[in-house]
Design a protein around this motif. Structure first.
Motif, PDB file in Angstrom:
ATOM      1  N   UNK A 281     -13.866  24.588  44.293  1.00  0.00           N
ATOM      2  CA  UNK A 281     -13.040  24.984  43.156  1.00  0.00           C
ATOM      3  C   UNK A 281     -11.665  25.436  43.657  1.00  0.00           C
ATOM      4  N   UNK A 282     -10.886  26.008  42.756  1.00  0.00           N
ATOM      5  CA  UNK A 282      -9.493  26.366  43.053  1.00  0.00           C
ATOM      6  C   UNK A 282      -9.349  27.255  44.283  1.00  0.00           C
ATOM      7  N   UNK A 283     -10.183  28.252  44.420  1.00  0.00           N
ATOM      8  CA  UNK A 283     -10.066  29.178  45.552  1.00  0.00           C
ATOM      9  C   UNK A 283     -10.170  28.435  46.881  1.00  0.00           C
TER      10      UNK A 283
ATOM     11  N   UNK B  79      -0.177  16.749  45.535  1.00  0.00           N
ATOM     12  CA  UNK B  79       0.771  17.541  44.740  1.00  0.00           C
ATOM     13  C   UNK B  79       0.231  17.781  43.335  1.00  0.00           C
ATOM     14  N   UNK B  80      -0.374  16.758  42.755  1.00  0.00           N
ATOM     15  CA  UNK B  80      -0.930  16.900  41.411  1.00  0.00           C
ATOM     16  C   UNK B  80      -2.124  17.864  41.403  1.00  0.00           C
ATOM     17  N   UNK B  81      -2.940  17.821  42.462  1.00  0.00           N
ATOM     18  CA  UNK B  81      -4.048  18.783  42.561  1.00  0.00           C
ATOM     19  C   UNK B  81      -3.521  20.202  42.747  1.00  0.00           C
ATOM     20  N   UNK B  82      -2.479  20.368  43.563  1.00  0.00           N
ATOM     21  CA  UNK B  82      -1.858  21.696  43.716  1.00  0.00           C
ATOM     22  C   UNK B  82      -1.352  22.207  42.377  1.00  0.00           C
ATOM     23  N   UNK B  83      -0.699  21.334  41.626  1.00  0.00           N
ATOM     24  CA  UNK B  83      -0.167  21.719  40.313  1.00  0.00           C
ATOM     25  C   UNK B  83      -1.310  22.070  39.366  1.00  0.00           C
ATOM     26  N   UNK B  84      -2.369  21.262  39.369  1.00  0.00           N
ATOM     27  CA  UNK B  84      -3.527  21.498  38.507  1.00  0.00           C
ATOM     28  C   UNK B  84      -4.121  22.877  38.775  1.00  0.00           C
TER      29      UNK B  84
ATOM     30  N   UNK C 139      -2.726  25.405  40.050  1.00  0.00           N
ATOM     31  CA  UNK C 139      -1.785  26.521  39.909  1.00  0.00           C
ATOM     32  C   UNK C 139      -1.981  27.251  38.580  1.00  0.00           C
ATOM     33  N   UNK C 140      -2.741  26.665  37.679  1.00  0.00           N
ATOM     34  CA  UNK C 140      -3.023  27.287  36.386  1.00  0.00           C
ATOM     35  C   UNK C 140      -4.382  27.989  36.448  1.00  0.00           C
ATOM     36  N   UNK C 141      -4.404  29.249  36.132  1.00  0.00           N
ATOM     37  CA  UNK C 141      -5.636  30.047  36.189  1.00  0.00           C
ATOM     38  C   UNK C 141      -6.776  29.452  35.374  1.00  0.00           C
ATOM     39  N   UNK C 142      -6.449  28.778  34.306  1.00  0.00           N
ATOM     40  CA  UNK C 142      -7.500  28.221  33.441  1.00  0.00           C
ATOM     41  C   UNK C 142      -8.373  27.210  34.186  1.00  0.00           C
ATOM     42  N   UNK C 143      -7.862  26.647  35.281  1.00  0.00           N
ATOM     43  CA  UNK C 143      -8.604  25.640  36.038  1.00  0.00           C
ATOM     44  C   UNK C 143      -9.334  26.201  37.252  1.00  0.00           C
ATOM     45  N   UNK C 144      -9.388  27.507  37.398  1.00  0.00           N
ATOM     46  CA  UNK C 144      -9.942  28.100  38.624  1.00  0.00           C
ATOM     47  C   UNK C 144     -11.403  27.737  38.887  1.00  0.00           C
ATOM     48  N   UNK C 145     -12.169  27.445  37.845  1.00  0.00           N
ATOM     49  CA  UNK C 145     -13.584  27.104  38.032  1.00  0.00           C
ATOM     50  C   UNK C 145     -13.857  25.601  37.933  1.00  0.00           C
ATOM     51  N   UNK C 146     -12.824  24.821  37.777  1.00  0.00           N
ATOM     52  CA  UNK C 146     -12.987  23.369  37.692  1.00  0.00           C
ATOM     53  C   UNK C 146     -13.282  22.822  39.088  1.00  0.00           C
ATOM     54  N   UNK C 147     -14.310  21.983  39.193  1.00  0.00           N
ATOM     55  CA  UNK C 147     -14.658  21.430  40.504  1.00  0.00           C
ATOM     56  C   UNK C 147     -13.577  20.459  40.969  1.00  0.00           C
ATOM     57  N   UNK C 148     -13.524  20.263  42.247  1.00  0.00           N
ATOM     58  CA  UNK C 148     -12.529  19.374  42.835  1.00  0.00           C
ATOM     59  C   UNK C 148     -12.731  17.930  42.358  1.00  0.00           C
ATOM     60  N   UNK C 149     -13.968  17.511  42.173  1.00  0.00           N
ATOM     61  CA  UNK C 149     -14.224  16.153  41.660  1.00  0.00           C
ATOM     62  C   UNK C 149     -13.607  15.981  40.274  1.00  0.00           C
ATOM     63  N   UNK C 150     -13.780  16.977  39.414  1.00  0.00           N
ATOM     64  CA  UNK C 150     -13.193  16.905  38.077  1.00  0.00           C
ATOM     65  C   UNK C 150     -11.672  16.962  38.139  1.00  0.00           C
ATOM     66  N   UNK C 151     -11.157  17.857  38.955  1.00  0.00           N
ATOM     67  CA  UNK C 151      -9.703  18.002  39.093  1.00  0.00           C
ATOM     68  C   UNK C 151      -9.074  16.712  39.609  1.00  0.00           C
TER      69      UNK C 151
ATOM     70  N   UNK D  59      -6.219  15.449  37.155  1.00  0.00           N
ATOM     71  CA  UNK D  59      -4.842  15.780  37.531  1.00  0.00           C
ATOM     72  C   UNK D  59      -3.884  14.594  37.548  1.00  0.00           C
ATOM     73  N   UNK D  60      -4.272  13.437  38.115  1.00  0.00           N
ATOM     74  CA  UNK D  60      -3.316  12.323  38.129  1.00  0.00           C
ATOM     75  C   UNK D  60      -2.887  11.878  36.731  1.00  0.00           C
ATOM     76  N   UNK D  61      -3.786  11.981  35.780  1.00  0.00           N
ATOM     77  CA  UNK D  61      -3.460  11.578  34.403  1.00  0.00           C
ATOM     78  C   UNK D  61      -2.757  12.700  33.664  1.00  0.00           C
ATOM     79  N   UNK D  62      -3.183  13.926  33.882  1.00  0.00           N
ATOM     80  CA  UNK D  62      -2.588  15.083  33.216  1.00  0.00           C
ATOM     81  C   UNK D  62      -1.121  15.229  33.570  1.00  0.00           C
ATOM     82  N   UNK D  63      -0.793  14.993  34.822  1.00  0.00           N
ATOM     83  CA  UNK D  63       0.586  15.142  35.293  1.00  0.00           C
ATOM     84  C   UNK D  63       1.253  13.796  35.537  1.00  0.00           C
ATOM     85  N   UNK D  64       0.822  12.755  34.835  1.00  0.00           N
ATOM     86  CA  UNK D  64       1.349  11.407  35.047  1.00  0.00           C
ATOM     87  C   UNK D  64       2.839  11.291  34.792  1.00  0.00           C
TER      88      UNK D  64
END
Length: 106
Positions: free
Chosen positions: A27-29, A74-79, A81-93, A97-102
């Motif tokens: 996860x994010x941590x 870079x997109x994963x770093x940006x993803x 960086x938002x606290x709301x994503x702290x528990x999102x697994x890396x596979x999901x991120x 992330x590539x589509x969210x920050x396209x």
């Protein structure tokens, strides 16, 4: 589409590699504390999975088409960086992330 891409990324990124704290369940941590070289190694594998996913051919954003492993990171770093994503697994991120920050540079 998202589930398929996420599954493909999880399958490839958990292949045996040198010891790493980054896995599809991290996860994010874990991501935020990982060394840059470890992040890039993960991004290289995740990028290959993302590119090989059949659903990727439907993505028309030129920024996603021009993405590199470095901009993927870079997109994963940006993803993460938002606290709301702290528990999102890396596979999901990695699938989101590539589509969210396209439409953003980097």
């Amino acid at each position: 589409m998202l589930v398929f891409v996420s599954s493909a990324i999880a399958a490839v990124t958990d292949v045996e590699t040198p010891p790493s704290t980054l896995s599809s369940q991290a996860t994010a941590e874990t991501w935020n504390s990982a060394p840059a070289a470890e992040k890039l190694a993960y991004c290289n594998k995740a990028y290959q999975s993302f590119r090989s996913a059949p659903s990727q051919s439907y993505i028309i954003s030129s920024n996603v088409q021009a993405m590199t492993p470095e901009t993927f990171c870079d997109k994963l770093d940006r993803f993460y960086s938002f606290d709301i994503h702290e528990d999102t697994t890396l596979a999901e991120a990695a699938a989101i992330a590539p589509l969210l920050f396209a439409d953003l540079d980097g």
